[in-house]
Design an enzyme around this catalytic site. Structure first.
Site, PDB file in Angstrom:
ATOM      1  N   PRO A   2      51.495  73.647  45.202  1.00  8.77           N
ATOM      2  CG  PRO A   2      52.558  75.258  46.494  1.00  8.77           C
ATOM      3  CD  PRO A   2      51.218  74.651  46.219  1.00  8.77           C
ATOM      4  CD  GLU A   3      52.324  67.260  43.309  1.00  8.90           C
ATOM      5  OE1 GLU A   3      53.007  66.383  43.874  1.00  8.90           O
ATOM      6  OE2 GLU A   3      51.316  67.006  42.640  1.00  8.90           O
ATOM      7  CG  HIS A 110      45.608  88.223  49.079  1.00  8.86           C
ATOM      8  ND1 HIS A 110      44.337  88.294  49.617  1.00  8.86           N
ATOM      9  CD2 HIS A 110      45.493  88.599  47.779  1.00  8.86           C
ATOM     10  CE1 HIS A 110      43.493  88.685  48.667  1.00  8.86           C
ATOM     11  NE2 HIS A 110      44.170  88.884  47.545  1.00  8.86           N
ATOM     12  NE  ARG A 129      41.442  79.057  46.542  1.00  7.02           N
ATOM     13  CZ  ARG A 129      41.016  77.985  45.916  1.00  7.02           C
ATOM     14  NH1 ARG A 129      41.655  77.554  44.849  1.00  7.02           N
ATOM     15  NH2 ARG A 129      39.958  77.322  46.351  1.00  7.02           N
ATOM     16  NE  ARG A 173      51.294  49.902  54.744  1.00  8.17           N
ATOM     17  CZ  ARG A 173      51.212  50.383  55.977  1.00  8.17           C
ATOM     18  NH1 ARG A 173      50.026  50.619  56.512  1.00  8.17           N
ATOM     19  NH2 ARG A 173      52.295  50.625  56.675  1.00  8.17           N
TER      20      ARG A 173
END
Ligand code: ZN
Length: 292
Positions: A2-3, A110, A129, A173
């Site tokens: 998921p983002e 799960h 997982r 950077r």
């Protein structure tokens, strides 16, 4: 995985369903991995608490816990925001889901956490997982009002950072702009998909050194990043009920990707085949013609 837009969608969906409910009971699985905080201490803090609000910080889901109306310290009519006593932090990891279910819906395999709510429904954390994480963020009673002491994560928030602050973030950077976008201590919550898609929309080659990009180019990237994230959240909003209800079938509408996972396919703008390279070990997709 998921983002940010998916996490925001889940957080908003859960908030709509459970804000204001009290947690009557807590059950945790015996697996060690999901628990960053000692499960007994976490259960103790959750039991009896009222869920004041659920929202996203970076890629974390934050559940504000309070004592709610009738709590010792607040009168109902004060109009002052509820005192937050602790925060329950949920990270979905790769396969984690946070579901609001009727109690009679069978608990899926799960499942690692079940919070029994005052409405009779349950808030469940399911993660096959086990890369997801559950933690308790304590708030000292001395933290005062406002958000001091609240969970904030390491970096800046990509959806609310101002253009000027965004430009400043990359000054000096010496790493590629792609790596800088993924660096969670700079911006938190930007993952691989939205890094590649926003760089494409801003016309910036992912290998460009972050500290050498002009102010104008960084402003274009700021706009592109917020645009792709907002669009994805909008699309996701319509699939909220599929995502968090009952048996929790995930149905997140994806933005049409311009470059991500389109290696070798023609660029949607110029027709040049999309290229893939590795930056910091992450697959990176770009158009060699449109992105300079
Ligand atoms: Zn192109």
């Amino acid at each position: 995985m998921p983002e940010l837009p998916e996490v925001e969608t889940v957080a908003n969906g859960v908030n709509e369903r459970v804000a204001g409910e009290r947690i009557n009971s807590v059950w945790f699985s015996r697996y060690k991995e999901p628990f960053k905080t000692d499960p007994a201490a976490m259960a103790d803090a959750l039991t009896g608490a009222r869920i004041e609000k659920v929202y996203r910080v970076g890629k974390h889901i934050v559940v504000d816990l309070g004592s709610g109306p009738g709590g010792a310290k607040r009168s109902k009519s004060s109009g002052v925001p509820q005192t937050i006593t602790a925060q329950w932090i949920v990270h979905l990891g790769m396969t984690g889901r946070l579901l609001v279910s009727a109690a009679d819906v069978p608990v899926p395999a799960h499942t690692h956490a079940v919070l029994g709510l005052s409405s009779g429904r349950e808030l469940r954390f399911v993660d096959p997982r086990r890369f997801g994480r559950l933690a308790l963020h304590g708030i000292s009673p001395d933290a005062g009002s406002g958000s001091s002491g609240h969970f904030s994560g390491p970096g800046r928030e990509p959806l609310t950072i101002s253009p000027d602050d965004f430009v400043r973030l990359f000054k000096g950077r010496k790493l590629s702009i792609k790596a800088a976008l993924l660096n969670q201590s700079l911006l938190h919550g930007v993952g691989n998909i939205y890094a590649d898609e926003s760089l494409f929309r801003a016309g910036i080659r992912p290998t460009r050194m972050a500290g050498r990009l002009s102010r104008e180019r960084l402003l274009a990237l700021h706009a592109a990043l917020q645009e792709v994230l907002r669009k994805a959240i909008q699309l996701g909003g319509s699939s909220v009920s599929d995502y968090v209800d009952a048996d929790g079938v995930a149905g997140f509408f994806q933005l049409e990707h311009h470059v991500y996972m389109r290696t070798g396919q023609p660029c949607l703008v110029c027709g040049t085949p999309i290229r893939r390279t590795l930056i910091g070990g992450r697959g990176t997709h770009y158009c060699p013609h449109c992105q300079r």
